[in-house]
Design an enzyme around this catalytic site. Structure first.
Site, PDB file in Angstrom:
ATOM      1  N   HIS A 442       0.830  -1.216   0.000  1.00 26.25           N
ATOM      2  CA  HIS A 442       0.000   0.000   0.000  1.00 26.25           C
ATOM      3  C   HIS A 442       0.862   1.263   0.000  1.00 26.25           C
ATOM      4  O   HIS A 442       2.073   1.194   0.110  1.00 26.25           O
ATOM      5  CB  HIS A 442      -1.001  -0.008   1.171  1.00 26.25           C
ATOM      6  CG  HIS A 442      -0.393   0.082   2.544  1.00 26.25           C
ATOM      7  ND1 HIS A 442      -1.128   0.431   3.655  1.00 26.25           N
ATOM      8  CD2 HIS A 442       0.867  -0.115   2.984  1.00 26.25           C
ATOM      9  CE1 HIS A 442      -0.351   0.428   4.705  1.00 26.25           C
ATOM     10  NE2 HIS A 442       0.857   0.103   4.337  1.00 26.25           N
ATOM     11  N   GLU A 443       0.192   2.390  -0.193  1.00 29.64           N
ATOM     12  CA  GLU A 443       0.882   3.696  -0.283  1.00 29.64           C
ATOM     13  C   GLU A 443       1.912   3.725  -1.411  1.00 29.64           C
ATOM     14  O   GLU A 443       2.995   4.283  -1.254  1.00 29.64           O
ATOM     15  CB  GLU A 443       1.593   4.033   1.046  1.00 29.64           C
ATOM     16  CG  GLU A 443       0.677   4.166   2.226  1.00 29.64           C
ATOM     17  CD  GLU A 443      -0.224   5.377   2.146  1.00 29.64           C
ATOM     18  OE1 GLU A 443       0.037   6.265   1.319  1.00 29.64           O
ATOM     19  OE2 GLU A 443      -1.201   5.410   2.903  1.00 29.64           O
ATOM     20  N   GLY A 444       1.589   3.107  -2.522  1.00 29.88           N
ATOM     21  CA  GLY A 444       2.540   3.015  -3.643  1.00 29.88           C
ATOM     22  C   GLY A 444       3.372   1.760  -3.461  1.00 29.88           C
ATOM     23  O   GLY A 444       4.140   1.670  -2.505  1.00 29.88           O
TER      24      GLY A 444
END
Ligand SMILES: Cc1cc2nc3c(=O)[nH]c(=O)nc-3n(C[C@H](O)[C@H](O)[C@H](O)COP(=O)(O)OP(=O)(O)OC[C@H]3O[C@@H](n4cnc5c(N)ncnc54)[C@H](O)[C@@H]3O)c2cc1C
Length: 601
Positions: A442-444
């Site tokens: 997550h978050e890139g």
């Protein structure tokens, strides 16, 4: 539970005061009313609430993930008690201004407080972390009316927040987002679209949930340049911040995960009945820049979360290795002699040393990033503030990704130290691994961060950010040169850094002409770059230890500093050398993966 299971308190004070000189921040006007005593008091409060209210239900919430009951999301009761205790202590507004009811703590100290909660219970802490970042975006980009409406609730924990980007067909590729926003006569927008994987997307932990949603205004340009940001509350809020009728945001489903199970993960449907109302935050089509403000902070949070899961696993493995007797020295076949504790075996020490090097090194990196946020906000002059911002921008992909990869590896090693017991659900280390596995996604994702680092950040401002980092590393090397026992590290770090600069220089024209070839090995670049930065953070810690060792007051302190010096040595001898091989492959434009045709698999 003992708070020493969450973090080594000696390490925490070493990082804050001996490596990062947190007390120097008190000379800044913004933090003038603070002192080491007030910092320690905040940390003590955090440690107490984390160990008494968060840690005890970490396993319970993992085993009882959120579920539907009569159309509502049910979560174990202890989560509510924990988040209330957190908010009642004022921690939700730790860094906010005094006049807004905040504590005006430096980001560095606040990040250390967050770290303690993440160690205790990453899933429950997520609700609060998302809310804090959400509030920061509204504070920075919202209109005065939006700030009045939402901030008091978000800061006091009456409202919780989310970040809503991902759609089923668009995860990494945000340019393919389809959610739409149609202007209404009163200046607001009618929202419509499907979102997936939204953390904290529905629950009853607070009076309201304020979603920050990326969507496309009708007629907007295609791609990320056409995305705008909106507040979309679960319940409408009037101008005085009072909660009213339900907005048209529906929970379309819950997602069942490998780890991090205590946080609700949701599929949300916006505007199924054509009555979902949103308000624009910031300028039209500049939504991604606003969201990145939130995501950059979130990425330091993700890195720190990964560190703390690794840290907790390391402390558990260390304790287990000291307590469990098993086997004798190589060559000793006498069963009448008592067995040794696991920690006496060199291979177990290897695993413990690797964990220590990963988690304490990455902890130093994440706290350094938080210190850069303070420099960016309160640095002596404009040049110092700009430099801090530039360094932070360059390092953010590493701060997010290196801990996500290596502290996950630390969790794997913690399982290995426990042997078969580590693979059972009777010991906590398997949960730490499962929880940590999310952080590379997550978050890139890891791959996306790698491309951001090589394709954008390393080239940023014509290489100015890279040059700035080079100067910071050079300053550490010059200092380290003054210590006999640290001299061996200088040439190795310098070689790795030169190899990075040469690699970026050689790839620059390739990236401009053939981005696919230039970025093909970006993840190897991220690894090599990350290991070099981690070597630097270890040298900074070793410097602080070498300075303090001669005047260490106790045997415990001497052991502590020796441990730091040994972990630094391990990192330089066993981890850093890989960087040069990887960078040589990058410079040769190795196309082994790129040339592997899909049909050949
Ligand atoms: C537990 C959990 C919580 C989450 N919370 C939120 C949240 O609160 N809000 C939110 O908006 N989203 C959230 N997400 C979504 C998360 O950000 C996405 O899952 C992530 O961005 C990846 O998107 P995807 O799952 O569609 O994978 P994809 O984008 O399909 O990626 C799959 C793989 O392909 C690689 N890949 C994709 N594109 C490329 C490319 N161009 N070049 C090279 N490699 C590529 C990726 O690196 C990855 O390894 C959450 C996800 C999970 C699992």
């Amino acid at each position: 539970m003992s708070s020493a299971e969450l973090v080594n308190p000696r390490d925490l004070s070493f990082q804050l005061y001996e490596v990062l000189d947190a007390q120097a921040l008190n000379r800044r006007p913004r933090y003038a009313e603070h002192s080491r005593e007030t910092f320690d008091a905040a940390l003590e409060t955090a440690l107490q609430i984390a160990s008494e209210k968060f840690a005890p239900h970490n396993h319970l919430a993992d085993e009882n993930e959120p579920h539907f009951v009569d159309g509502r999301v049910q979560i174990v009761r202890e989560v509510q008690e924990a988040v209330q205790a957190f908010c009642a202590a004022g921690l939700q507004s730790a860094t906010a201004d005094y006049e807004c009811g905040g504590m005006q703590l430096p980001e560095l100290v606040a990040e250390a407080c967050w770290a303690l909660f993440q160690s205790a219970n990453i899933a429950t802490t997520s609700y609060l972390g998302l809310t804090a970042s959400n509030a920061n975006v509204i504070e920075r980009f919202g209109t005065p009316a939006q700030r009045r409406k939402y901030l008091p609730g978000l800061r006091a924990g009456r409202f919780f927040g989310t970040m809503v980007l991902t759609e089923p067909q668009a995860g990494s590729s945000l340019s393919d987002l389809l959610a739409s926003a149609t202007p209404l006569a009163d200046g607001r927008y009618a929202m419509r679209g499907q979102k997936i994987f939204i953390s904290g997307g529905d629950h009853e932990l607070a009076q309201n949930i304020v979603h920050l949603v990326l969507a496309r205004i009708a007629g907007a340009p295609p791609g990320v340049k056409g995305l705008s940001l909106f507040t979309v509350p679960k319940f409408h809020v009037d101008d005085q911040g009072q909660v009213g009728e339900r907005n048209d945001v529906a929970l379309a489903g819950l997602i069942h995960k490998c780890g991090w199970r205590g946080t609700t993960s949701t599929m949300l449907s916006f505007g199924e009945h054509g009555r979902c109302i949103g308000e624009l935050v910031g300028q039209p089509h500049e939504g991604l820049a606003c969201m990145f403000h939130m995501m950059n902070e979130a990425r330091i949070g993700v890195g720190t979360g990964a560190v703390m899961l690794g840290y907790r696993g390391y402390l558990a493995a260390l304790r287990y290795a000291r307590e469990r007797p098993q086997g004798r020295r190589p060559g000793n076949k006498n069963p009448r002699e008592p067995q040794l504790a696991l920690i006496e075996h060199a291979d177990v020490r290897r695993m413990l040393l690797a964990q220590k090097a990963y988690v304490e090194g990455a902890f130093a990196l994440c706290l350094y990033a938080a210190r850069l946020v303070d420099e960016q906000r309160t640095g002596e002059d404009a040049a110092a503030r700009d430099d801090a911002g530039l360094l932070l921008d360059l390092l953010t992909p590493v701060v997010k990704s290196w801990p996500s990869q290596y502290c996950l590896e630390a969790n794997s090693l913690a399982i290995q130290v426990h042997g078969g017991y580590g693979y059972t659900r009777d010991f906590p280390v398997e949960q730490y691994w499962r929880d940590n596995r999310l952080n590379m996604i997550h978050e890139g994702t890891h791959g996306i961060q790698a491309m951001d680092l090589l394709g954008r950040k390393a080239l940023m401002k014509d290489g100015a950010a890279l040059a700035l980092l080079g100067r910071a590393i050079g300053a550490t090397l010059a200092e380290a040169n003054g210590f006999e026992r640290l001299r061996e590290y200088g040439p190795a770090l310098l070689r790795a850094w030169d190899a990075i600069v040469r690699t970026v220089g050689q790839l620059r024209p390739v990236l401009a002409q053939d981005a696919q070839l230039g970025l093909a090995n970006a993840s190897a670049f991220l690894d090599a770059f990350g290991n070099t930065i981690l070597a630097w953070t270890w040298l900074r810690q070793a410097l602080a230890a070498a300075r303090a060792l001669p005047r260490a007051a106790s045997a415990e302190d001497r052991d502590f500093y020796q441990g730091k010096l040994q972990a630094c040595r391990w990192f330089f001898r066993w981890e850093l050398p890989r960087a040069e091989t990887q960078l040589a492959l990058l410079r040769d434009l190795d196309d082994t993966t790129l040339a592997m045709a899909p049909a050949w698999f």
